[in-house]
Design an enzyme around this catalytic site. Structure first.
Site, PDB file in Angstrom:
ATOM      1  N   GLY A  69      67.015  15.686  86.994  1.00 51.04           N
ATOM      2  CA  GLY A  69      67.303  14.245  86.980  1.00 51.04           C
ATOM      3  C   GLY A  69      66.093  13.405  86.608  1.00 51.04           C
ATOM      4  N   SER A  70      65.074  14.033  86.003  1.00 48.30           N
ATOM      5  CA  SER A  70      63.839  13.293  85.684  1.00 48.30           C
ATOM      6  C   SER A  70      63.889  12.653  84.298  1.00 48.30           C
ATOM      7  CB  SER A  70      62.640  14.243  85.743  1.00 48.30           C
ATOM      8  OG  SER A  70      62.808  15.271  84.780  1.00 48.30           O
ATOM      9  N   GLY A  71      64.984  12.871  83.560  1.00 48.19           N
ATOM     10  CA  GLY A  71      65.062  12.324  82.198  1.00 48.19           C
ATOM     11  C   GLY A  71      64.282  13.156  81.207  1.00 48.19           C
ATOM     12  N   SER A 119      68.333  19.796  82.433  1.00 44.88           N
ATOM     13  CA  SER A 119      69.621  20.508  82.359  1.00 44.88           C
ATOM     14  C   SER A 119      69.832  21.087  80.958  1.00 44.88           C
ATOM     15  CB  SER A 119      70.770  19.635  82.851  1.00 44.88           C
ATOM     16  OG  SER A 119      71.425  19.005  81.809  1.00 44.88           O
ATOM     17  N   ASP A 135      69.262  16.532  73.337  1.00 45.21           N
ATOM     18  CA  ASP A 135      68.393  17.256  74.282  1.00 45.21           C
ATOM     19  C   ASP A 135      68.429  18.769  74.014  1.00 45.21           C
ATOM     20  OD1 ASP A 135      68.295  14.737  75.350  1.00 45.21           O
ATOM     21  OD2 ASP A 135      68.787  15.319  77.390  1.00 45.21           O
TER      22      ASP A 135
END
Ligand code: MEV
Length: 310
Positions: free
Chosen positions: A85-87, A91, A133
């Protein structure tokens, strides 16, 4: 079949174009020197980090095993340098490293197949996604996504009437500092929020159009090595992301703290927490400013390898 195999994939920063890329617009992303590692070995039943695997709790892994694995049970070990969830693409790097290690178990890693499978994993887990990503984590270095195929084309993916043409992008050496808010930015709900706004507001749609122009201008600035111009575009991109409602006080605080020592700064990734990046030639001052405002700074290196066997 090999006994134990270990594969890693990098996290990323998005220089320009997050969120608008989900609507099929361009984006520029760079792989960074923080990696996700996955190692696999045949086993008598499925294990994840030493505990019996519960697939329902791990949607990415469940999806990959269902669609991309025909072998027997595996002992899966995951280790990440990327806070979730850190950007910073944790994931996506998980998806790439995991599917890459499945491929490596039964042969060779084929980049475009990893990128495609990892994109499908992200899409299934989040309900929406672009391939930015997963593509940059697979390929490493830098990528640019555009509407049409151009020079240095890597692969093209299509989904829900959108088309993303992914290209290798050579970038000049530049110093980037990441400031992590420590807050988990939930990608799925943020994507839904932007989609709802886009569907009901002409202003949101115009903002996404402006983001497309900014990303293409950024491509030119990168080509010319004009970091001052690129920085200004990043700061403008941050304002547009704020208009779309994906920034937050903590991110704005870190962006404002970095600005006096930077060419430009913006949130990176989905927002709602997570991280910001600053383009700077004064990294120590930026790191101190981020620390003073309660963030965790990282000086990141770019130009790193994509998915690879360790
Ligand atoms: C997240 O790192 C980037 C977003 O544009 C989502 C995506 O492209 O899938 C917000």
């Amino acid at each position: 079949m090999t006994s134990r195999i270990s594969v890693s994939a990098p996290g990323k920063v998005i220089l320009l174009g997050e969120h608008s890329v989900v609507f099929g617009r361009p984006a520029i992303a760079l792989a960074i020197n923080k990696r996700f590692n996955c190692s696999l070995a045949p086993a008598s039943e499925y294990y994840l980090n030493g505990i019996s695997l519960e697939p329902s709790r791990h949607p990415h892994i469940r999806h990959a095993l269902k669609h991309y694995w025909e072998g027997g049970p595996l002992d899966i070990r995951l280790h990440s340098e990327l806070p979730s969830g850190s950007g910073l693409g944790s994931s996506a790097a998980l998806s790439v490293a995991f599917v890459g290690s499945l491929q490596a178990m039964s042969g060779n890693i084929i980049e475009n197949k990893v990128a495609k499978a990892a994109f499908e994993m992200e899409y299934a887990a989040q309900g929406r996604a672009s391939p930015v990503d997963t593509s940059v984590s697979t390929h490493g270095g830098g990528i640019i996504i555009t509407r049409e195929e151009g020079l240095n084309h890597l692969w093209t993916f299509e989904k829900a009437e959108k088309r993303w043409c992914v290209h290798d992008l050579q970038v000049p050496t530049m110093t980037l500092v990441v400031g992590y808010t420590g807050i988990n930015g939930p990608t799925g709900p943020l994507l839904t929020k932007v989609k709802n706004y886009y569907d009901k507001s002409g202003f949101a749609r115009e903002t996404i159009d402006d983001m497309e122009n900014i990303t293409l201008e950024g491509q030119n600035a990168l080509h010319k090595g004009d970091l001052e111009h690129l920085g200004r575009l990043m700061t403008r991109n941050h304002k547009m992301l704020s208009i779309l409602g994906v920034s937050c006080n903590e991110l704005n605080k870190l962006v404002n703290a970095a600005m006096p020592y930077s060419y430009g700064a913006k949130l990176t990734g989905a927002g709602g927490g997570g991280s910001m990046i600053a383009l700077t030639d004064r990294p120590d001052e930026v790191c101190n400013a981020i620390l003073r405002r309660g963030g965790t700074p990282y000086k990141v290196l770019t130009g790193v390898a994509g998915v690879k066997v360790e």
